[in-house]
Design an enzyme around this catalytic site. Sequence first.
Site, short mmCIF file in Angstrom:
data_model
loop_
_atom_site.label_atom_id
_atom_site.label_comp_id
_atom_site.label_asym_id
_atom_site.label_seq_id
_atom_site.Cartn_x
_atom_site.Cartn_y
_atom_site.Cartn_z
N GLY A 285 0.79 -1.16 -0.03
CA GLY A 285 -0.02 0.00 0.07
C GLY A 285 0.87 1.32 0.17
N ALA A 286 0.61 2.38 -0.66
CA ALA A 286 1.33 3.51 -0.87
C ALA A 286 0.58 4.74 -0.59
CB ALA A 286 1.76 3.41 -2.42
N PHE B 133 -12.87 21.04 13.89
CA PHE B 133 -13.43 19.99 13.52
C PHE B 133 -14.49 19.38 14.53
CE2 PHE B 133 -12.53 17.33 9.75
CZ PHE B 133 -12.60 18.53 8.70
N GLN C 285 -17.75 3.63 10.33
CA GLN C 285 -18.02 5.01 10.34
C GLN C 285 -18.88 5.46 9.40
OE1 GLN C 285 -15.04 8.60 10.43
NE2 GLN C 285 -16.32 8.75 12.29
N HIS D 235 -20.30 8.62 7.30
CA HIS D 235 -19.84 10.29 7.44
C HIS D 235 -21.26 10.89 7.31
CE1 HIS D 235 -18.31 14.16 6.28
NE2 HIS D 235 -16.95 13.53 6.59
N LEU E 168 -17.79 12.05 -0.99
CA LEU E 168 -17.39 13.02 0.37
C LEU E 168 -17.59 14.38 0.08
CD1 LEU E 168 -16.75 12.90 3.19
CD2 LEU E 168 -14.14 13.02 2.47
N GLU F 35 -16.06 17.49 6.39
CA GLU F 35 -16.53 17.97 7.55
C GLU F 35 -16.20 19.56 7.68
OE1 GLU F 35 -16.33 15.28 10.65
OE2 GLU F 35 -15.48 16.74 12.10
N ARG G 242 -19.17 12.51 14.46
CA ARG G 242 -19.68 12.04 13.21
C ARG G 242 -20.92 10.94 13.53
NH1 ARG G 242 -14.33 11.61 9.37
NH2 ARG G 242 -14.22 13.75 8.99
N HIS H 179 -17.93 5.49 5.31
CA HIS H 179 -16.75 6.22 5.02
C HIS H 179 -15.57 5.68 5.53
CE1 HIS H 179 -14.56 9.99 4.60
NE2 HIS H 179 -14.24 10.09 5.91
N ARG I 239 -14.26 7.30 15.19
CA ARG I 239 -12.97 8.29 14.80
C ARG I 239 -13.40 9.61 14.77
NH1 ARG I 239 -11.16 10.36 10.25
NH2 ARG I 239 -12.08 9.34 8.79
#
Lengths: 300, 560, 317
Positions: B12-13, B115, B228, B230, B240, B243, B274, B338, B373
């Site tokens: 994974g990058a 946030f 989660q 969103h 998306l 937020e 959330r 999300h 989260r």
Amino acid sequence: MKYAFWPGCVSKGACPELYTSMVRTSAALGIELVELYDGNCTGAGVISEHSMETADALNARNFALAQRLGLPLINICSTCQGVQSMAQQRLKKNAKLAAEINQTLSDEGLYYDAQKGLEVKNFLWVLVEDFGLDRLKSMIKRPLHGISAGPFYGCYILRPESILGFDEFPERDTYLEQVIEAVGCKLITYEGQDKCCGFPILTINKKNSLTMAANHLSEAQKEGADFLVTPCPLCHLNLDAQQPDAAKYATVDGLQVPILHLPQLIGLALGIDPKELRVDRHVVSTNKVLSKLTATPVHA
Amino acid sequence: MAVYQHDVLIIGAGLAGMRAAIAAQLEGADVAIISKVHPVRSHSNAAQGGINAALGEDDSWEEHAFDTVKGSDYLGDQDAIEVLCREAGPALIELERMGVIFHREESGRLGSRSFGGASKARTYFVGDITGQAILHVLYEQLIKHGLRVYEEWFVTDLIVEDAVCKGAVAMEIRTGNVHVIAAKSTIIATGGLGRMYEPSTNALICTGDGISLAYRIGAPIIDMEMVQFHPTTLKGSGVLITEGARSEGGYLLNSEGERFMSKYAPNMMELASRDVVSRAEQTEINEGRGVDGCVLLDLRHLGEERVRERLWQIREIGIDFAGVDLVKEPIPVRPGVHYIMGGVKTDIDGKTPLEGLYAAGEAACVSVHGANRLGANSLLDTVVFGRRSGVATAERARSVMGWTPPSDRYAEETKRKLQAFLDRPLNGDRVAKIRLDMGNMMSELVGVFRTEEQLRLAVERMKDIRARYEKVGVENKGKVFNTDLLFAIELGFMIDCAEMTCVSAVARKESRGAHYRTDFPQRDDANFLKHIACTYSPEGPQLSEMPVTITRWQPQERKY
Amino acid sequence: MEVKLKVLRYDPESGKEPEYRRYTVDMPESATVLDSLIEVREFHDGTLSLRCSCRSAICGSCAMRINGRARLACKTQVSSVAEDGEEIVVEPAGNMPTIKDLVVDMAPFWDKIRAVKPWLQPSGPPPEREYLAPPQAMIELAEVMNCIMCGACVSDCTVLEVDKSFLAPAALAKAWRFVHDPRDGNTAARLRELSEPSGIWDCTRCNFCVQVCPKDVKPMDQIMKLRAEATAIGITNNAGSRHTFAFTSTVKEGGRLNEFQMLPRTHGLLNIAANLAELPGGIRMIRAGKMPSPFTHKIPGAAHVKRIFKRFEHAKV
């Protein structure tokens, strides 16, 4: 119909045949041109590389000259069109810049009202939008039947669309085709017709510049174009004057594609003597086109 | 002998993977990243709003930690949360020095926004393209450090020998060739699994690969019921809407034009956490005060100038994907899947209980997010625990003794498995159809509000899904860029993950954070202040429990 | 809504040349071209390969040619390119070799990104905390940070079409991002390298990159800014910069361009070889009656033009 006429530098320099044919053709169409003898170079996108503010000020000066006449502005150069449209947008957005420029212009009694703006149109746009192709067709004395023509636009009259009024006139990228058909030519289309002629880098990277020209010309020739027509004298310089040199990069043998200025094409269709339109003043001979022309009857 | 061998292999990058790679290389390890897409295509791009750090003079890491603990509904492990919040400041400064063009105050210092769920304005941002801005800068660092990337290589299996993970088997997508890549340590940094739901804010690549890969070799996976939703995903496509839109002052309105959050979170309003906002929206919609299955996000009062400076991307998204210019009209939004709080269980150094295997970022569960989260904590999670796992794996490369690379037979096994897939006859069913059915089912039965009956039904449905999956064929039999085959394998990963989510959700008979059971509406600390862990068995996930680490914040009632 | 697609397919394993295949899919009114292609891939023809991921114009995977122009498939509404249900022509991005179907090899693209050394190179030790930077500078950089490396600009770059060595719009826009970053300490060296052949002066200003960029990065505008910056710090010993100076100075003197003076001024008066090389062209033009006057033709208001230069040449408004 009356316009403030900005001929651009090249029609007064390396392409005098454009100036002459524009004056002659406009007269035949009944378009009155009030030339801005005191107009200055638009900067052609080059001065702005050096100083955007200077370029905007130079353009504002031309706009102010036209506004003083109370006339819309007509140009005969795709590059001028693009540069002028961009300058208008910047001047409209940046009131501070416009004010500072106007302060300088006031020394010669000029003022450009950026909010009011100014209609600035290439001859191509004028033909289609103001003059009307039906009216043009009704005036044609020498329909160019049996001759195949391809369009070559020049970048700045096509891109970016967001500043070139495409919202209001979404078909501006098809006008040359419309005009070609209106004067009775057979329309030839080819991939490179909306690409770059290569002129801006002629003195910087000659090989690239000529390869671009050669690619478009070769394609057009392959598709069977007898000639190309362009509303941009800079494109004309690269496609016509440089064509013998471009030939070595061509993908066809015997590259020979005459390039007509838009007013020359219209003038021919209106029955004007090719000599008056200075069609002989090109590097690539237009004889091939003219010979087909003589075969076409002139309607009285 | 494997042709490809490294001290550290990172799968994974995205932000976690790249941050880990840079850290491990700086520690002297021989590192490679393997990614099924080019690094800058990673889903970290989609993080819009920002990254949290208690850098302000009136702020402290302890306050950030408390907000995070509270946000997690006390399911987060507090030792890990302390690490997260203590290291946030240095991590953020480091990103800034690498070149991220964070928003500035007039003074030239970093500027922040508030946030959801946060008691202070500690979210640092680049307009509404924060994830993209950081991802591209980390990629720049990757170039700078000359890091090796196996780009567009797709990991199909992890290799485990004598209970030690020894690398991965991967298919080069461009050629279809299969290779063993041996590594002393392997870090799972594959991100989330949102595609197991339909719709979802997640990119098409978010298919839970790493979580499933780790699960299949016996690593415990925890908190999988914690999905989660969103609160603001765009009507239709489910894209998306940050937020940041609410943190810049956006209102949520119901069909009566009422700022309904006043009923659900009178203090924090739109900036409650959330889970709270998503439930409030869903309640409004369920009770008939929605607008076409949505509520409205109103940003008109912010003015065009502020939108142009700080929310340009979502404005474009609204225009392109819903035909709504948020400067002129409110945009229709609804809760959408999300993020997965759960994942591969790790310690604070990214280490899983399986030797040689590490995880970081969304695929991992440290657990810092617990049951919910907080916005802008995910980017932080990726860089903090990405870096730590990079350091830890480099350390392992130095210290591990008597390590022998795995043999090439694993590649042969994988080739046989892939060939078997290609050889299956087409039976009229399709990989895409199975995924769609699963996604719709998950959204319907394992959503914002859950019941025992729905969840048990979901478990049953997953059995059908798996049975169909085991018979489905793929149409493309070629070797070059065979995405058809890729999707088939990805669907297998998603099915593993969805099963874990369903059985974990059945087991948690309480409401906590994102997991809301209408049949058990209260949080039940006596019985459920614990992580639910899944381990692989041929019959399906086996459940066990893991304790939650409490350091200094005793559970209390959660109000916004 | 019925969506008709004509997709250029290519499978290197088949041994066949690329060929168009037609698909008709039923989609909702709001569908994008990407939605339609995914529908094809998932439910009609699983052999179709394309890259795509985020579906929201942020990951940069799905740049391809749609009706002849580079676009992000995910950002292109069907209704915007086929208002009356016309067939939509979908082809792989240009200027890059095709791997399969709509998937192109972007290795040359990334090589060029790497070539501009795209990482921040501050000078001196870092400050105790963050670098201080004016907010406006960061906002200006956001325009180029918006770049998602999708390659649309590279696909349709007209210079790249004739010269594969050109650094091309994306890499040059990326270079501007560092040249303009107040934290970067390597500006002059960057600009010197960018002024070399295949760099900023090779752009022909065709505006294609500006037109096709799905994120409004305006790569060409950034290239023009790089030219101005390079010139401003005295990196002028190249044909491009001389061309700009030559052009500008003739306008400054007479109000209009004097083409006759352009070539020697661009090559440098003493660059006899280059000037002689232009001779055949010049002779051709004289024969055609097209040779511009060697004398500066002054417009009546030339003095005012000069004043404009004096006032604005070094001004930033």
